[in-house]
Motif scaffolding. Structure first.
Motif, PDB file in Angstrom:
ATOM      1  N   GLU A 164       1.569  11.446   7.628  1.00  0.00           N
ATOM      2  CA  GLU A 164       2.448  10.384   8.137  1.00  0.00           C
ATOM      3  C   GLU A 164       1.817   9.019   7.881  1.00  0.00           C
ATOM      4  N   TYR A 165       0.510   8.939   8.073  1.00  0.00           N
ATOM      5  CA  TYR A 165      -0.222   7.698   7.785  1.00  0.00           C
ATOM      6  C   TYR A 165      -0.019   7.290   6.327  1.00  0.00           C
ATOM      7  N   LEU A 166      -0.228   8.239   5.431  1.00  0.00           N
ATOM      8  CA  LEU A 166      -0.128   7.941   3.999  1.00  0.00           C
ATOM      9  C   LEU A 166       1.305   7.605   3.578  1.00  0.00           C
ATOM     10  N   LYS A 167       2.286   8.266   4.180  1.00  0.00           N
ATOM     11  CA  LYS A 167       3.688   7.996   3.828  1.00  0.00           C
ATOM     12  C   LYS A 167       4.089   6.564   4.198  1.00  0.00           C
ATOM     13  N   ILE A 168       3.534   6.061   5.300  1.00  0.00           N
ATOM     14  CA  ILE A 168       3.793   4.668   5.685  1.00  0.00           C
ATOM     15  C   ILE A 168       2.999   3.724   4.784  1.00  0.00           C
ATOM     16  N   ALA A 169       1.736   4.048   4.563  1.00  0.00           N
ATOM     17  CA  ALA A 169       0.854   3.173   3.779  1.00  0.00           C
ATOM     18  C   ALA A 169       1.331   2.999   2.341  1.00  0.00           C
ATOM     19  N   GLN A 170       1.932   4.041   1.754  1.00  0.00           N
ATOM     20  CA  GLN A 170       2.331   3.948   0.351  1.00  0.00           C
ATOM     21  C   GLN A 170       3.461   2.944   0.122  1.00  0.00           C
TER      22      GLN A 170
ATOM     23  N   ASP B  45      -8.245  -5.199   2.107  1.00  0.00           N
ATOM     24  CA  ASP B  45      -8.045  -5.125   0.656  1.00  0.00           C
ATOM     25  C   ASP B  45      -6.584  -4.794   0.352  1.00  0.00           C
ATOM     26  N   VAL B  46      -5.934  -4.118   1.287  1.00  0.00           N
ATOM     27  CA  VAL B  46      -4.492  -3.869   1.232  1.00  0.00           C
ATOM     28  C   VAL B  46      -3.874  -4.545   2.446  1.00  0.00           C
ATOM     29  N   TYR B  47      -3.015  -5.513   2.208  1.00  0.00           N
ATOM     30  CA  TYR B  47      -2.396  -6.244   3.323  1.00  0.00           C
ATOM     31  C   TYR B  47      -1.436  -5.342   4.086  1.00  0.00           C
ATOM     32  N   CYS B  48      -1.558  -5.385   5.426  1.00  0.00           N
ATOM     33  CA  CYS B  48      -0.680  -4.587   6.280  1.00  0.00           C
ATOM     34  C   CYS B  48      -0.211  -5.462   7.445  1.00  0.00           C
ATOM     35  N   PRO B  49       1.107  -5.571   7.677  1.00  0.00           N
ATOM     36  CA  PRO B  49       1.620  -6.378   8.793  1.00  0.00           C
ATOM     37  C   PRO B  49       1.122  -5.841  10.140  1.00  0.00           C
ATOM     38  N   PRO B  50       1.048  -6.706  11.162  1.00  0.00           N
ATOM     39  CA  PRO B  50       0.497  -6.307  12.464  1.00  0.00           C
ATOM     40  C   PRO B  50       1.157  -5.076  13.088  1.00  0.00           C
TER      41      PRO B  50
ATOM     42  N   LEU C 228      -8.799   8.615   3.983  1.00  0.00           N
ATOM     43  CA  LEU C 228     -10.008   7.849   4.292  1.00  0.00           C
ATOM     44  C   LEU C 228     -10.119   6.604   3.418  1.00  0.00           C
ATOM     45  N   GLN C 229      -9.751   6.734   2.137  1.00  0.00           N
ATOM     46  CA  GLN C 229      -9.850   5.589   1.229  1.00  0.00           C
ATOM     47  C   GLN C 229      -8.798   4.527   1.536  1.00  0.00           C
ATOM     48  N   VAL C 230      -7.568   4.962   1.773  1.00  0.00           N
ATOM     49  CA  VAL C 230      -6.489   4.012   2.075  1.00  0.00           C
ATOM     50  C   VAL C 230      -6.752   3.336   3.423  1.00  0.00           C
ATOM     51  N   LYS C 231      -7.206   4.103   4.397  1.00  0.00           N
ATOM     52  CA  LYS C 231      -7.526   3.542   5.716  1.00  0.00           C
ATOM     53  C   LYS C 231      -8.584   2.450   5.598  1.00  0.00           C
ATOM     54  N   GLU C 232      -9.618   2.727   4.826  1.00  0.00           N
ATOM     55  CA  GLU C 232     -10.685   1.731   4.636  1.00  0.00           C
ATOM     56  C   GLU C 232     -10.147   0.470   3.961  1.00  0.00           C
TER      57      GLU C 232
ATOM     58  N   LYS D 150     -14.136   8.132  -5.875  1.00  0.00           N
ATOM     59  CA  LYS D 150     -12.950   7.537  -5.261  1.00  0.00           C
ATOM     60  C   LYS D 150     -11.688   7.885  -6.038  1.00  0.00           C
ATOM     61  N   ALA D 151     -10.552   7.690  -5.380  1.00  0.00           N
ATOM     62  CA  ALA D 151      -9.271   7.815  -6.072  1.00  0.00           C
ATOM     63  C   ALA D 151      -9.146   6.656  -7.050  1.00  0.00           C
ATOM     64  N   LYS D 152      -8.908   6.989  -8.303  1.00  0.00           N
ATOM     65  CA  LYS D 152      -8.731   5.991  -9.361  1.00  0.00           C
ATOM     66  C   LYS D 152      -7.242   5.763  -9.626  1.00  0.00           C
ATOM     67  N   PHE D 153      -6.464   6.823  -9.471  1.00  0.00           N
ATOM     68  CA  PHE D 153      -5.018   6.776  -9.681  1.00  0.00           C
ATOM     69  C   PHE D 153      -4.319   7.249  -8.412  1.00  0.00           C
ATOM     70  N   TYR D 154      -3.146   6.681  -8.168  1.00  0.00           N
ATOM     71  CA  TYR D 154      -2.411   6.987  -6.945  1.00  0.00           C
ATOM     72  C   TYR D 154      -1.095   7.704  -7.276  1.00  0.00           C
ATOM     73  N   PRO D 155      -0.660   8.595  -6.372  1.00  0.00           N
ATOM     74  CA  PRO D 155       0.630   9.266  -6.592  1.00  0.00           C
ATOM     75  C   PRO D 155       1.791   8.317  -6.357  1.00  0.00           C
ATOM     76  N   GLU D 156       2.927   8.643  -6.952  1.00  0.00           N
ATOM     77  CA  GLU D 156       4.147   7.890  -6.654  1.00  0.00           C
ATOM     78  C   GLU D 156       4.663   8.258  -5.264  1.00  0.00           C
ATOM     79  N   ASP D 157       4.485   9.527  -4.888  1.00  0.00           N
ATOM     80  CA  ASP D 157       4.959  10.000  -3.586  1.00  0.00           C
ATOM     81  C   ASP D 157       3.933  10.973  -3.015  1.00  0.00           C
ATOM     82  N   VAL D 158       3.230  10.546  -1.972  1.00  0.00           N
ATOM     83  CA  VAL D 158       2.159  11.381  -1.418  1.00  0.00           C
ATOM     84  C   VAL D 158       2.689  12.707  -0.891  1.00  0.00           C
ATOM     85  N   SER D 159       3.904  12.714  -0.353  1.00  0.00           N
ATOM     86  CA  SER D 159       4.410  13.921   0.294  1.00  0.00           C
ATOM     87  C   SER D 159       4.691  15.046  -0.699  1.00  0.00           C
TER      88      SER D 159
END
Length: 346
Positions: A212-218, A136-141, A126-130, A103-112
């Motif tokens: 685009e998914y990751l840019k929003i999720a970060q 485990d990561v709160y996301c507004p509706p 896949l990891q962030v989506k899960e 799994k990803a242990k460390f995350y980038p400051e900017d995915v792009s």
């Protein structure tokens, strides 16, 4: 007892090991299951290198091998120690299997700007989506619906009316259960909203939808944060959050808004002795922040995460090494080639 100290310029050493009998290893990635037979002398680094070679991953600095220890805690395999010298919970019997998650242990400051190759982007996606779907990561509706539409775009490609009929999303897991329960909408109504967004994405390529998914999720507050339960001098229960930019302290009832922040650039030293952990700011007039954890091994994990995150923080502020420059050039060349192919096929 159990004293460790980390000045923010420290590094770790690797050790060698001797050959012996074979160990059965099972490694689960976000989209595959791998099996290996390794020698009892194999180190964590040797196993890790075998995994990344097998899946063809080059941006290895974000990732690690995660396991459940004998006490039931989730932890990370140490690269400089033998695999069988670490407290990995394994099945009993003659054919005991050591189980790990890659799994990803460390995350980038900017995915792009930091995630270069498609395989790295896909593993993060896949990891962030899960993490979002399991809450485990709160996301507004509303954001959940938008992310679901990019998830659909990444899987099905552009919306095609004759192909994507009314029930094409029936078997897809698209929203956190919390979001579904909070709103009085039927499954069909949710799918209709997601499908409408899917149509809006038009001819967006799948790999672009992933980014685009990751840019929003970060931008979600809990994205990329590793949380640990701690207590302060007043014995108040709190959370410590470790992420790409530093350390944060949260109240127990709110993991979204930190009460105190310690950016890496403002930390002089972090250290622990047994269950006690101390954060020393660069500003000598500022008080140290001291907290306690339940077990010594938790402090060891916190320190290891701090060291890894700080190392990447410093690397980002240096010129890219030649290997990374070459990766970027190859990724850009591949992107232009795909665009040309899409243009020709229009």
């Amino acid at each position: 007892m159990g004293k460790k100290d980390f000045s923010l310029a420290s590094s770790t050493k690797e050790s060698s090991s001797k050959k012996s009998k074979m160990l059965q290893i099972c490694v689960t990635t976000m989209d595959a299951e791998l099996e290996f037979a390794i020698q009892s002398s194999t180190t964590g680094k040797q196993l890790f290198d075998q995994v990344v070679k097998t899946i063809g991953l080059r941006e290895i600095w974000f990732f690690g091998l995660q396991y459940v220890d004998s006490k039931g805690f989730i932890t990370w395999l140490k690269l400089n120690k033998k695999v069988n010298a670490q407290d990995v919970k394994k099945e009993t019997g003659d054919n005991a299997i050591y189980k790990f998650k890659f799994k990803a242990k460390f995350y980038p400051e900017d995915v792009s700007t930091e995630l270069i190759e498609e395989i790295t982007q896909k593993l993060f996606f896949l990891q962030v989506k899960e993490a979002i779907l399991t809450d485990d990561v709160y996301c507004p509706p509303e954001t959940s619906v938008l992310l679901a539409s990019y998830q659909v775009q990444a899987k099905f490609g552009p919306f095609i009316k004759d192909v994507h009929n009314a029930d094409y999303l029936d078997n897809e897991r698209l929203l956190p259960e919390r979001v579904i329960k909070q709103h009085r909408m039927s499954k069909d109504e949710w799918q209709e909203r997601i499908s409408q967004w899917h149509q809006e994405h038009s001819s967006m390529p799948r790999e672009e939808a992933i980014m685009e998914y990751l840019k929003i999720a970060q931008d979600l507050e809990m994205y990329g944060v590793s949380y640990f339960e701690i207590t302060n001098k007043k014995k108040t229960s709190l959370y410590l959050g470790v992420d790409a930019l530093g350390l944060n302290i949260y109240e127990k009832k709110d993991q979204l808004t930190p009460k105190i922040g310690f950016p890496w650039s403002e930390i002089r030293n972090i250290s622990f002795s047994d269950r006690k952990f101390v954060i020393k700011p660069i500003d000598k007039k500022a008080p140290d922040f001291t907290f306690w954890v339940e077990r010594l091994r938790i402090n060891k994990r916190i320190l290891a995460l701090c060291m890894g995150n700080h190392e990447l923080y410093m690397r980002r502020r240096q010129p890219d090494p030649i290997e990374v420059q070459q990766m970027r050039a190859k990724a850009e060349e591949d992107r232009q080639k795909r665009e040309l192919e899409r243009y020709i096929n229009l």
